[in-house]
Design an enzyme around this catalytic site. Sequence first.
Site, PDB file in Angstrom:
ATOM      1  N   GLU A   1       0.722  -1.384  -0.037  1.00 14.82           N
ATOM      2  CA  GLU A   1       0.083  -0.003  -0.015  1.00 14.82           C
ATOM      3  C   GLU A   1       0.928   1.183   0.000  1.00 14.82           C
ATOM      4  O   GLU A   1       1.737   1.458   0.963  1.00 14.82           O
ATOM      5  CB  GLU A   1      -1.033  -0.033   1.282  1.00 14.82           C
ATOM      6  CG  GLU A   1      -1.840   1.265   1.261  1.00 14.82           C
ATOM      7  CD  GLU A   1      -2.675   0.754   2.476  1.00 14.82           C
ATOM      8  OE1 GLU A   1      -2.978   1.919   3.307  1.00 14.82           O
ATOM      9  OE2 GLU A   1      -2.971  -0.338   2.996  1.00 14.82           O
TER      10      GLU A   1
ATOM     11  N   ASP B   1      -4.637  10.673   9.141  1.00 10.32           N
ATOM     12  CA  ASP B   1      -3.470   9.829   9.360  1.00 10.32           C
ATOM     13  C   ASP B   1      -3.075  10.338  11.018  1.00 10.32           C
ATOM     14  O   ASP B   1      -2.955  11.378  11.133  1.00 10.32           O
ATOM     15  CB  ASP B   1      -2.535  10.221   8.644  1.00 10.32           C
ATOM     16  CG  ASP B   1      -2.818   9.611   7.011  1.00 10.32           C
ATOM     17  OD1 ASP B   1      -3.484   8.609   6.843  1.00 10.32           O
ATOM     18  OD2 ASP B   1      -2.590  10.415   6.109  1.00 10.32           O
TER      19      ASP B   1
END
Length: 149
Positions: A46, A57
């Site tokens: 990924e 995040d």
Amino acid sequence: MNRIDQLFSKKQQNVLNIYCTAGYPNLADTLPVIKATEAAGADMVELGMPFSDPLADGPVIQASSTKAIANGMSIKTLFEQLKEMRSSFNLPLILMGYINPVLQFGMENFLQHCAAVGVDGIILPDLPMQEYEEDYKPLFEKYGQHWYS
């Protein structure tokens, strides 16, 4: 059937997916890092597309995104780096990022580039399911890209 489908048809459990940020720690490290994950035994990669405001995040990915952007990483640069990827990298590759840079690049243009360089799927957590279904699903299918939210 793309590489993600092939992986999950062969391997029903214990899939090792490794995340790394494109352009980190140095701009030219994207391909060497993803190739190293394959050599180390990963099943899938990924690859994060850095974004200037990665609110969803955690601090580690925020820091790597900030550094990658300072290094000069952009979606255009990422596709340039991935152009020759499939000559030496065989694992499924998923791009992960935010919708704003993708829309600025142009959704169809982005998906065309993904297909051309051998990306298998895309994670856009801030693209609502309804918007994907109504506006983008046919494009993702046209270019053979799996979508994840």
